[in-house]
Structure formats: C-alpha cells, structure tokens
Write a protein that holds these residues in place. Structure first.
Motif, mmCIF file in Angstrom:
data_model
loop_
_atom_site.group_PDB
_atom_site.id
_atom_site.type_symbol
_atom_site.label_atom_id
_atom_site.label_comp_id
_atom_site.label_asym_id
_atom_site.label_seq_id
_atom_site.Cartn_x
_atom_site.Cartn_y
_atom_site.Cartn_z
ATOM 1 N N LEU A 7 0.824 -1.212 0.000
ATOM 2 C CA LEU A 7 0.000 0.000 0.000
ATOM 3 C C LEU A 7 0.859 1.264 0.000
ATOM 4 C CD1 LEU A 7 -2.755 -1.004 2.582
ATOM 5 C CD2 LEU A 7 -3.073 -0.639 0.124
ATOM 6 N N ILE A 8 1.861 1.300 0.860
ATOM 7 C CA ILE A 8 2.705 2.493 0.947
ATOM 8 C C ILE A 8 3.534 2.646 -0.316
ATOM 9 C CG2 ILE A 8 4.576 3.616 2.215
ATOM 10 C CD1 ILE A 8 3.438 2.288 4.769
ATOM 11 N N HIS A 9 4.032 1.540 -0.846
ATOM 12 C CA HIS A 9 4.829 1.596 -2.074
ATOM 13 C C HIS A 9 3.997 2.142 -3.239
ATOM 14 C CE1 HIS A 9 7.125 -0.152 -5.511
ATOM 15 N NE2 HIS A 9 8.106 0.352 -4.804
ATOM 16 N N SER A 10 2.762 1.667 -3.386
ATOM 17 C CA SER A 10 1.917 2.183 -4.478
ATOM 18 C C SER A 10 1.589 3.659 -4.252
ATOM 19 C CB SER A 10 0.640 1.355 -4.632
ATOM 20 O OG SER A 10 -0.208 1.517 -3.532
ATOM 21 N N TRP A 11 1.381 4.054 -2.996
ATOM 22 C CA TRP A 11 1.125 5.468 -2.685
ATOM 23 C C TRP A 11 2.334 6.316 -3.064
ATOM 24 C CZ3 TRP A 11 3.532 8.423 1.278
ATOM 25 C CH2 TRP A 11 2.967 9.683 1.494
ATOM 26 N N LEU A 12 3.543 5.831 -2.766
ATOM 27 C CA LEU A 12 4.749 6.560 -3.145
ATOM 28 C C LEU A 12 4.861 6.690 -4.667
ATOM 29 C CD1 LEU A 12 7.338 5.058 -0.641
ATOM 30 C CD2 LEU A 12 6.592 7.456 -0.757
ATOM 31 N N ASP A 13 4.394 5.663 -5.393
ATOM 32 C CA ASP A 13 4.419 5.702 -6.863
ATOM 33 C C ASP A 13 3.323 6.585 -7.438
ATOM 34 O OD1 ASP A 13 6.653 4.153 -7.354
ATOM 35 O OD2 ASP A 13 5.520 2.273 -7.426
ATOM 36 N N GLY A 14 2.463 7.145 -6.575
ATOM 37 C CA GLY A 14 1.382 8.006 -7.048
ATOM 38 C C GLY A 14 0.141 7.251 -7.477
ATOM 39 N N ASP A 15 0.070 5.959 -7.170
ATOM 40 C CA ASP A 15 -1.074 5.124 -7.531
ATOM 41 C C ASP A 15 -1.956 4.948 -6.301
ATOM 42 O OD1 ASP A 15 -2.898 3.257 -8.412
ATOM 43 O OD2 ASP A 15 -1.442 1.635 -8.610
ATOM 44 N N ASP A 16 -3.021 5.741 -6.217
ATOM 45 C CA ASP A 16 -3.924 5.673 -5.067
ATOM 46 C C ASP A 16 -4.982 4.580 -5.201
ATOM 47 O OD1 ASP A 16 -2.517 7.778 -4.025
ATOM 48 O OD2 ASP A 16 -4.034 9.293 -4.489
ATOM 49 N N SER A 17 -5.000 3.850 -6.325
ATOM 50 C CA SER A 17 -6.057 2.864 -6.550
ATOM 51 C C SER A 17 -6.040 1.748 -5.503
ATOM 52 C CB SER A 17 -5.969 2.277 -7.958
ATOM 53 O OG SER A 17 -4.748 1.575 -8.128
ATOM 54 N N GLN A 18 -4.852 1.298 -5.083
ATOM 55 C CA GLN A 18 -4.813 0.269 -4.039
ATOM 56 C C GLN A 18 -5.344 0.809 -2.720
ATOM 57 O OE1 GLN A 18 -1.610 -2.476 -3.504
ATOM 58 N NE2 GLN A 18 -0.855 -2.132 -5.581
ATOM 59 N N LEU A 19 -5.025 2.065 -2.416
ATOM 60 C CA LEU A 19 -5.550 2.672 -1.196
ATOM 61 C C LEU A 19 -7.065 2.803 -1.278
ATOM 62 C CD1 LEU A 19 -2.899 5.470 -0.638
ATOM 63 C CD2 LEU A 19 -3.209 3.437 0.743
ATOM 64 N N GLU A 20 -7.559 3.218 -2.431
ATOM 65 C CA GLU A 20 -9.008 3.385 -2.621
ATOM 66 C C GLU A 20 -9.756 2.063 -2.444
ATOM 67 O OE1 GLU A 20 -10.634 6.173 -2.914
ATOM 68 O OE2 GLU A 20 -9.090 7.598 -3.530
ATOM 69 N N SER A 21 -9.098 0.940 -2.747
ATOM 70 C CA SER A 21 -9.777 -0.363 -2.671
ATOM 71 C C SER A 21 -9.779 -0.968 -1.269
ATOM 72 C CB SER A 21 -9.128 -1.342 -3.650
ATOM 73 O OG SER A 21 -7.825 -1.679 -3.215
ATOM 74 N N GLU A 22 -9.089 -0.356 -0.303
ATOM 75 C CA GLU A 22 -9.061 -0.877 1.070
ATOM 76 C C GLU A 22 -10.414 -0.702 1.755
ATOM 77 O OE1 GLU A 22 -6.693 -2.571 3.174
ATOM 78 O OE2 GLU A 22 -6.088 -2.913 1.113
ATOM 79 N N GLN A 23 -10.663 -1.517 2.760
ATOM 80 C CA GLN A 23 -11.871 -1.408 3.582
ATOM 81 C C GLN A 23 -11.568 -0.422 4.710
ATOM 82 O OE1 GLN A 23 -14.807 -2.695 3.100
ATOM 83 N NE2 GLN A 23 -14.286 -3.981 1.365
ATOM 84 N N TRP A 24 -11.975 0.821 4.550
ATOM 85 C CA TRP A 24 -11.678 1.851 5.546
ATOM 86 C C TRP A 24 -12.686 1.775 6.680
ATOM 87 C CZ3 TRP A 24 -7.070 3.836 5.037
ATOM 88 C CH2 TRP A 24 -6.475 3.802 3.784
ATOM 89 N N ALA A 25 -12.191 1.862 7.914
ATOM 90 C CA ALA A 25 -13.043 1.771 9.105
ATOM 91 C C ALA A 25 -14.055 2.903 9.125
ATOM 92 C CB ALA A 25 -12.198 1.794 10.376
ATOM 93 N N GLU A 26 -13.627 4.069 8.762
ATOM 94 C CA GLU A 26 -14.505 5.222 8.674
ATOM 95 C C GLU A 26 -14.362 5.754 7.255
ATOM 96 O OE1 GLU A 26 -16.464 6.291 11.081
ATOM 97 O OE2 GLU A 26 -15.698 4.889 12.573
ATOM 98 N N GLU A 27 -15.471 6.026 6.597
ATOM 99 C CA GLU A 27 -15.382 6.497 5.221
ATOM 100 C C GLU A 27 -14.509 7.745 5.139
ATOM 101 O OE1 GLU A 27 -15.705 6.433 1.233
ATOM 102 O OE2 GLU A 27 -16.333 4.892 2.610
ATOM 103 N N TYR A 28 -14.855 8.739 5.932
ATOM 104 C CA TYR A 28 -14.051 9.959 5.984
ATOM 105 C C TYR A 28 -14.211 10.584 7.357
ATOM 106 C CZ TYR A 28 -13.816 9.912 0.902
ATOM 107 O OH TYR A 28 -13.587 9.557 -0.388
ATOM 108 N N PHE A 29 -13.171 11.167 7.839
ATOM 109 C CA PHE A 29 -13.246 12.009 9.017
ATOM 110 C C PHE A 29 -13.124 13.443 8.530
ATOM 111 C CE2 PHE A 29 -11.547 8.182 11.024
ATOM 112 C CZ PHE A 29 -12.285 8.124 12.183
ATOM 113 N N LYS A 30 -13.937 14.313 9.030
ATOM 114 C CA LYS A 30 -13.778 15.739 8.712
ATOM 115 C C LYS A 30 -12.771 16.306 9.678
ATOM 116 C CE LYS A 30 -16.738 16.558 5.415
ATOM 117 N NZ LYS A 30 -16.335 17.025 4.123
ATOM 118 N N VAL A 31 -11.755 16.911 9.170
ATOM 119 C CA VAL A 31 -10.689 17.472 9.989
ATOM 120 C C VAL A 31 -10.592 18.946 9.685
ATOM 121 C CG1 VAL A 31 -8.224 17.383 10.500
ATOM 122 C CG2 VAL A 31 -9.443 15.294 9.910
ATOM 123 N N LYS A 32 -10.597 19.756 10.728
ATOM 124 C CA LYS A 32 -10.494 21.202 10.548
ATOM 125 C C LYS A 32 -9.019 21.571 10.390
ATOM 126 C CE LYS A 32 -12.725 25.237 12.295
ATOM 127 N NZ LYS A 32 -13.565 25.772 13.329
#
Length: 156
Positions: A127-152
């Motif tokens: 996951l980190i290697h693909s993120w470093l390569d600029g490929d977010d598709s593997q990250l997008e395919s993960e099962q995220w515990a929370e869809e999104y957190f809003k952060v100020k």
C-alpha cells in the motif's frame, strides 16, 4: 537479519542516500541507484526517534517489519504535493502480531482522513509503495473503518 541490517545501514550512509539531517525538499522525486533500485526522495519520514528524507522499497519493508521492536512503533511518511499547502501523508502504528493501524491523509481533498486495519506487513508495504508511486487505486480499494473524518485545518 544482522547482515541485512548492515547492508541497509551501509546503503543509508552511502552517497546514494542523503543524510537524515538534510533539508526536506518541496517536491518528491525518484532516482535510480546503480543496481536499479528506485529511491524516493524529498520525503519527510519519521519512526520513533529516527527521521530521514529518502527511502527504497527494501528500506520500507525493513522499517515496517522493525515496528514491533521499537519503543514507539509508528512510521509516518509525508510527501509534498505541488499546489497544496499541506503535504499528503500516510502513517502506520503496529498494534499486535501482524496487525497495523494505517492512516491516509490526503490534502488534495482538504480535511479528509481515512483509517483502516491492515493485517499483514507485506500488504502494508504494498500500500505504501503504491502510494509513493502516485497510484492511489490500491488505497481506494481498502476497507476503511470510517469512510471519511472531517478534519479542521487551521490556516496560517
């Protein structure tokens, strides 16, 4: 294990890898070593009390597998994004066994933060290697515990 650690330390102190105290750059870029290894440069990487600015896939695997043995078992990698004030970063924290908490902060979509559990050091490295390569598709395919957190985000 000791020989691989010596090899990593020798590489880290060679001219191919800048000093951990070198200035963090404003853009991430890659270069290739004489043996064909891709080196990711211009990063802000920290783990426990260590800090450096470049990494290879082999070095990344070493640090992920080393996390259970550190007093504070975390790894954070930030990479600058052109035109974005804050860097994008990923962070992982070893929980137990082969279980890691993994966070992804993507400031190209301001204020969004994702968290998931990864149950394999090998998968985490992928996951980190693909993120470093600029490929977010593997990250997008993960099962995220929370869809999104809003952060100020505070503006300076």
């Amino acid at each position: 294990m000791l020989n691989s650690l010596r090899t990593l330390l020798r590489k880290a102190s060679s001219a191919e890898y800048p000093s951990p105290t070198a200035r963090i750059e404003t853009t991430m870029h890659t270069s290739t070593s004489a043996d064909g290894t891709t080196i990711y440069r211009g990063l802000d990487i920290s783990s426990s009390s260590y800090r450096w600015d470049s990494i290879t896939a082999e070095h990344l695997g070493y640090w992920i597998n080393r996390l259970p043995h550190l007093r504070t078992p975390f790894l954070t990698i930030a990479k600058p994004r052109p035109g974005v004030q804050h860097p994008e970063f990923v962070q992982t924290y070893w929980e137990s066994g082969q279980e890691f908490t993994f966070e992804w902060w993507n400031y190209s979509r301001p204020g969004l933060h994702r968290v998931c559990t990864v149950i394999s050091a090998q998968r985490l490295v992928q996951l980190i290697h693909s993120w470093l390569d600029g490929d977010d598709s593997q990250l997008e395919s993960e099962q995220w515990a929370e869809e999104y957190f809003k952060v100020k985000i505070r503006k300076r």
